[in-house]
Motif scaffolding. Structure first.
Motif, PDB file in Angstrom:
ATOM      1  N   PHE A  31     -32.543   2.858 -27.158  1.00 38.92           N
ATOM      2  CA  PHE A  31     -32.925   1.728 -26.323  1.00 38.92           C
ATOM      3  C   PHE A  31     -34.065   2.130 -25.406  1.00 38.92           C
ATOM      4  O   PHE A  31     -34.174   3.288 -25.006  1.00 38.92           O
ATOM      5  CB  PHE A  31     -31.745   1.271 -25.465  1.00 38.92           C
ATOM      6  N   CYS A  32     -34.892   1.183 -25.037  1.00 40.81           N
ATOM      7  CA  CYS A  32     -35.914   1.449 -24.023  1.00 40.81           C
ATOM      8  C   CYS A  32     -35.227   1.873 -22.733  1.00 40.81           C
ATOM      9  O   CYS A  32     -35.644   2.819 -22.072  1.00 40.81           O
ATOM     10  CB  CYS A  32     -36.775   0.211 -23.808  1.00 40.81           C
ATOM     11  N   SER A  33     -34.176   1.168 -22.369  1.00 38.55           N
ATOM     12  CA  SER A  33     -33.385   1.537 -21.204  1.00 38.55           C
ATOM     13  C   SER A  33     -31.993   0.943 -21.313  1.00 38.55           C
ATOM     14  O   SER A  33     -31.774  -0.025 -22.055  1.00 38.55           O
ATOM     15  CB  SER A  33     -34.041   1.062 -19.901  1.00 38.55           C
ATOM     16  N   MET A  34     -31.070   1.561 -20.595  1.00 37.55           N
ATOM     17  CA  MET A  34     -29.738   1.001 -20.447  1.00 37.55           C
ATOM     18  C   MET A  34     -29.461   0.928 -18.954  1.00 37.55           C
ATOM     19  O   MET A  34     -29.763   1.879 -18.214  1.00 37.55           O
ATOM     20  CB  MET A  34     -28.683   1.832 -21.153  1.00 37.55           C
ATOM     21  N   CYS A  95     -23.223  -4.356 -17.996  1.00 37.33           N
ATOM     22  CA  CYS A  95     -24.022  -3.387 -18.718  1.00 37.33           C
ATOM     23  C   CYS A  95     -25.101  -4.151 -19.491  1.00 37.33           C
ATOM     24  O   CYS A  95     -24.829  -5.246 -19.997  1.00 37.33           O
ATOM     25  CB  CYS A  95     -23.102  -2.631 -19.676  1.00 37.33           C
ATOM     26  N   ALA A  96     -26.296  -3.594 -19.556  1.00 34.81           N
ATOM     27  CA  ALA A  96     -27.378  -4.260 -20.277  1.00 34.81           C
ATOM     28  C   ALA A  96     -28.219  -3.231 -21.015  1.00 34.81           C
ATOM     29  O   ALA A  96     -28.399  -2.110 -20.531  1.00 34.81           O
ATOM     30  CB  ALA A  96     -28.247  -5.048 -19.309  1.00 34.81           C
ATOM     31  N   THR A 103     -40.887  -5.739 -24.155  1.00 35.24           N
ATOM     32  CA  THR A 103     -40.323  -6.989 -23.674  1.00 35.24           C
ATOM     33  C   THR A 103     -39.257  -6.714 -22.622  1.00 35.24           C
ATOM     34  O   THR A 103     -38.639  -5.654 -22.626  1.00 35.24           O
ATOM     35  CB  THR A 103     -39.721  -7.796 -24.838  1.00 35.24           C
ATOM     36  N   SER A 104     -39.043  -7.665 -21.745  1.00 30.53           N
ATOM     37  CA  SER A 104     -38.024  -7.501 -20.706  1.00 30.53           C
ATOM     38  C   SER A 104     -36.663  -8.022 -21.165  1.00 30.53           C
ATOM     39  O   SER A 104     -35.694  -7.974 -20.409  1.00 30.53           O
ATOM     40  CB  SER A 104     -38.459  -8.229 -19.432  1.00 30.53           C
TER      41      SER A 104
END
Length: 118
Positions: A31-34, A95-96, A103-104
Motif C-alpha cells: 500500500f502507499c500508506s496504511m 483503519c484505512a 490518488t487520495s
C-alpha cells in the motif's frame, strides 16, 4: 477485493491503554500508506496516525507521544498502540489503506469503538 477488519476496541479508564489491530487482505502489493483515523460523535473524521510504504510515521498533534502505529507485514496486520488514554480519545477508530500514491482514495474498515471514561 481489499478488506480491512479492525479489532481491539473497548472501554478503558483515563490513563489506561488499548491496542487496536487491523487485519488486511486482498491486495498483493504494498500500500502507499496504511493509516488510522477516528471520528467522535458530532465531529469530523480526523487522522490519527499514518504509516507509508517506506516506514515513515506521522501522528496527529493530539496523540503524539501517546500513540504508536506499526505493521507486521508477515501477519498482514496494522496496529495502533494507545497509551495514556484521555476521555477526548473516545471515538470510532477506522483503519484505512491508500492503495496508490497517485490518488487520495482509501479503502476503509468498518471501525471499532474506543471509549475512555474519566
Amino acid at each position: 477485493q481489499v478488506q480491512l477488519v479492525e479489532s481491539g476496541g473497548g472501554s478503558v479508564q483515563a490513563g489506561g491503554s488499548l491496542s487496536l489491530s487491523c487485519d488486511y487482505s486482498g491486495y498483493p502489493y504494498s500500500f502507499c500508506s496504511m493509516d488510522w483515523f477516528r471520528q467522535a460523535p458530532g465531529k469530523e473524521r480526523e487522522g490519527v496516525a499514518y504509516l507509508d510504504s517506506g516506514g515513515s510515521k506521522v501522528y496527529g498533534d493530539s496523540v503524539k507521544g501517546r500513540f504508536t502505529i506499526s505493521k507486521d507485514s508477515g501477519k498482514k496486520t496494522l496496529y495502533l498502540q494507545m497509551n495514556s488514554l484521555k476521555p477526548e480519545d473516545t471515538a470510532i477508530y477506522y483503519c484505512a489503506a491508500r492503495l496508490l500514491c497517485s490518488t487520495s482514495t482509501r479503502i476503509w474498515g468498518q471501525g471499532t469503538q474506543v471509549t475512555v471514561s474519566s
